[in-house]
Design a protein around this motif. Structure first.
Motif, mmCIF file in Angstrom:
data_model
loop_
_atom_site.group_PDB
_atom_site.id
_atom_site.type_symbol
_atom_site.label_atom_id
_atom_site.label_comp_id
_atom_site.label_asym_id
_atom_site.label_seq_id
_atom_site.Cartn_x
_atom_site.Cartn_y
_atom_site.Cartn_z
ATOM 1 N N GLN A 68 49.906 43.680 41.761
ATOM 2 C CA GLN A 68 48.903 44.639 41.304
ATOM 3 C C GLN A 68 47.500 44.110 41.602
ATOM 4 N N ASN A 69 46.544 45.012 41.452
ATOM 5 C CA ASN A 69 45.153 44.671 41.661
ATOM 6 C C ASN A 69 44.640 43.942 40.417
ATOM 7 N N LEU A 70 44.364 42.641 40.538
ATOM 8 C CA LEU A 70 43.832 41.888 39.403
ATOM 9 C C LEU A 70 42.952 40.758 39.913
ATOM 10 N N LYS A 71 42.238 40.118 38.976
ATOM 11 C CA LYS A 71 41.367 39.006 39.360
ATOM 12 C C LYS A 71 42.133 37.712 39.117
ATOM 13 N N ARG A 72 42.320 36.928 40.180
ATOM 14 C CA ARG A 72 43.082 35.688 40.055
ATOM 15 C C ARG A 72 42.182 34.474 40.198
ATOM 16 N N ILE A 73 42.340 33.535 39.266
ATOM 17 C CA ILE A 73 41.602 32.268 39.336
ATOM 18 C C ILE A 73 42.633 31.151 39.429
ATOM 19 N N ASP A 74 42.611 30.389 40.507
ATOM 20 C CA ASP A 74 43.568 29.291 40.680
ATOM 21 C C ASP A 74 43.001 27.991 40.134
ATOM 22 N N VAL A 75 43.825 27.287 39.365
ATOM 23 C CA VAL A 75 43.441 25.986 38.824
ATOM 24 C C VAL A 75 44.594 25.010 39.061
ATOM 25 N N VAL A 76 44.332 23.735 38.839
ATOM 26 C CA VAL A 76 45.368 22.718 39.013
ATOM 27 C C VAL A 76 45.704 22.036 37.684
ATOM 28 N N SER A 77 44.697 21.488 37.025
ATOM 29 C CA SER A 77 44.955 20.663 35.838
ATOM 30 C C SER A 77 44.765 21.444 34.533
ATOM 31 N N ALA A 78 45.242 20.855 33.439
ATOM 32 C CA ALA A 78 45.059 21.443 32.109
ATOM 33 C C ALA A 78 43.568 21.584 31.788
ATOM 34 N N GLN A 79 42.785 20.590 32.169
ATOM 35 C CA GLN A 79 41.342 20.645 31.904
ATOM 36 C C GLN A 79 40.695 21.819 32.643
ATOM 37 N N GLN A 80 41.090 22.015 33.918
ATOM 38 C CA GLN A 80 40.543 23.144 34.683
ATOM 39 C C GLN A 80 40.972 24.475 34.085
ATOM 40 N N MET A 81 42.230 24.537 33.617
ATOM 41 C CA MET A 81 42.709 25.777 33.006
ATOM 42 C C MET A 81 41.944 26.056 31.709
ATOM 43 N N TYR A 82 41.698 24.994 30.947
ATOM 44 C CA TYR A 82 40.928 25.117 29.706
ATOM 45 C C TYR A 82 39.525 25.658 29.991
ATOM 46 N N ASP A 83 38.836 25.045 30.963
ATOM 47 C CA ASP A 83 37.476 25.484 31.299
ATOM 48 C C ASP A 83 37.462 26.951 31.733
ATOM 49 N N ALA A 84 38.434 27.329 32.580
ATOM 50 C CA ALA A 84 38.497 28.708 33.071
ATOM 51 C C ALA A 84 38.772 29.677 31.908
ATOM 52 N N CYS A 85 39.687 29.292 31.018
ATOM 53 C CA CYS A 85 40.022 30.156 29.873
ATOM 54 C C CYS A 85 38.817 30.341 28.952
ATOM 55 N N LEU A 86 38.102 29.241 28.693
ATOM 56 C CA LEU A 86 36.948 29.321 27.797
ATOM 57 C C LEU A 86 35.882 30.259 28.327
ATOM 58 N N SER A 87 35.723 30.289 29.664
ATOM 59 C CA SER A 87 34.672 31.137 30.210
ATOM 60 C C SER A 87 35.066 32.613 30.170
ATOM 61 N N VAL A 88 36.354 32.911 30.225
ATOM 62 C CA VAL A 88 36.810 34.305 30.266
ATOM 63 C C VAL A 88 37.078 34.858 28.855
ATOM 64 N N PHE A 89 37.565 33.996 27.966
ATOM 65 C CA PHE A 89 38.077 34.439 26.655
ATOM 66 C C PHE A 89 37.131 35.297 25.808
ATOM 67 N N PRO A 90 35.819 34.933 25.702
ATOM 68 C CA PRO A 90 34.947 35.706 24.805
ATOM 69 C C PRO A 90 34.919 37.206 25.099
ATOM 70 N N GLU A 91 35.114 37.577 26.365
ATOM 71 C CA GLU A 91 35.052 38.988 26.765
ATOM 72 C C GLU A 91 36.402 39.696 26.672
ATOM 73 N N THR A 92 37.460 38.974 26.348
ATOM 74 C CA THR A 92 38.785 39.589 26.436
ATOM 75 C C THR A 92 39.191 40.293 25.137
ATOM 76 N N ASP A 93 40.023 41.312 25.310
ATOM 77 C CA ASP A 93 40.612 42.010 24.164
ATOM 78 C C ASP A 93 41.992 41.440 23.858
ATOM 79 N N ILE A 94 42.712 41.085 24.915
ATOM 80 C CA ILE A 94 44.088 40.596 24.768
ATOM 81 C C ILE A 94 44.263 39.372 25.665
#
Ligand code: CTP
Ligand code: CA
Length: 223
Positions: A68-94
């Motif tokens: 499907q059409n979605l925005k994908r962010i590729d990460v490698v480590s837990a720290q990178q996943m954490y940073d990416a999640c923190l930047s996206v999370f405030p705007e998310t509903d689910i």
């Protein structure tokens, strides 16, 4: 076409999904990882997008492709996943945390390849940040947070305690005891607990259909 989109159940909802494993570097050629294939998370991201959501998929190392059409962010480590999640999370509903995040990483990452010695090798590991727990404590009242629990024993109690400790709205229990469930497999068998600790048990089915069951559970609690 626009009318169809607007009548989709998750139209206008911002959704974050994580998928796949994380890799924690030991040296330039080695890492600590796990058997997560990313299939379940990608199936979920695709299904949520199909339901009209605006999906951001944060993926660890995987060969999966979203359909499907979605925005994908590729990460490698837990720290990178954490940073990416923190930047996206405030705007998310689910948010659905399906990734198999490493709990530990090497305390020191060697800058050169570690050479074999006469003696055995001891690696010191330090804890990674629990991404889901961090999001749980930052969660606002309107936000829905869904976690997974992968267990081999005393599974329902562990799953329920993760729901409570991490401030989740739903927890999806993946039992490694069920043959044909979990990692690599194209099928999965899940049990979902909601905040009231009500239990829904599902049959073994294709991960695409498991994704539909998880989305139905989300739709029940989404406003
Ligand atoms: N999780 C996370 N960050 C971590 C570890 C786990 O966000 N560093 C998330 C996973 O994505 C999953 C949930 O927490 O949604 C549960 O993961 P699981 O490994 O089952 O539980 P843990 O809390 O890590 O505990 P344990 O591995 O000891 O069972
Ligand atoms: Ca873990």
């Amino acid at each position: 076409d626009n009318a169809i989109k607007k009548s989709s159940p998750l139209f206008g909802k911002k959704v974050l999904v994580t998928a796949g494993p994380t890799y924690e570097a030991i040296d330039p050629v080695r890492f600590i990882g796990n058997h997560s294939s990313g299939k379940m998370g990608f199936a979920l991201a695709d299904e949520l997008a199909r339901l009209g959501a605006d999906v951001t998929l944060i993926a660890g190392p995987t060969t999966q492709k979203a359909t499907q059409n979605l925005k994908r962010i590729d990460v490698v480590s837990a720290q990178q996943m954490y940073d990416a999640c923190l930047s996206v999370f405030p705007e998310t509903d689910i948010t659905v945390m399906c990734a198999a995040v490493a709990d530990y990483r090497p305390k020191q990452v060697a800058t050169q390849k570690i050479k074999k010695q006469q003696s055995d090798l001891v690696l010191e590991l330090e804890k990674t940040t629990d991404i889901l727990a961090s999001l749980g404590s930052a969660k606002k009242a309107h936000q829905i947070l869904v976690g997974f629990a992968l267990e081999t024993n005393d599974e329902e109690n562990y799953a329920k305690s993760k729901l409570e400790k991490k401030n989740l709205d739903l927890v999806v229990l993946n039992s490694l005891n069920d043959k044909g469930a979990g990692f690599r497999s194209d099928t999965n068998k899940i049990t979902i607990f909601n905040k009231a600790l009500e239990r829904s048990v599902f049959e073994m089915k294709a991960k695409a259909d498991v994704a539909k069951d998880i989305c139905s559970a989300i739709l029940k609690i989404a406003k």
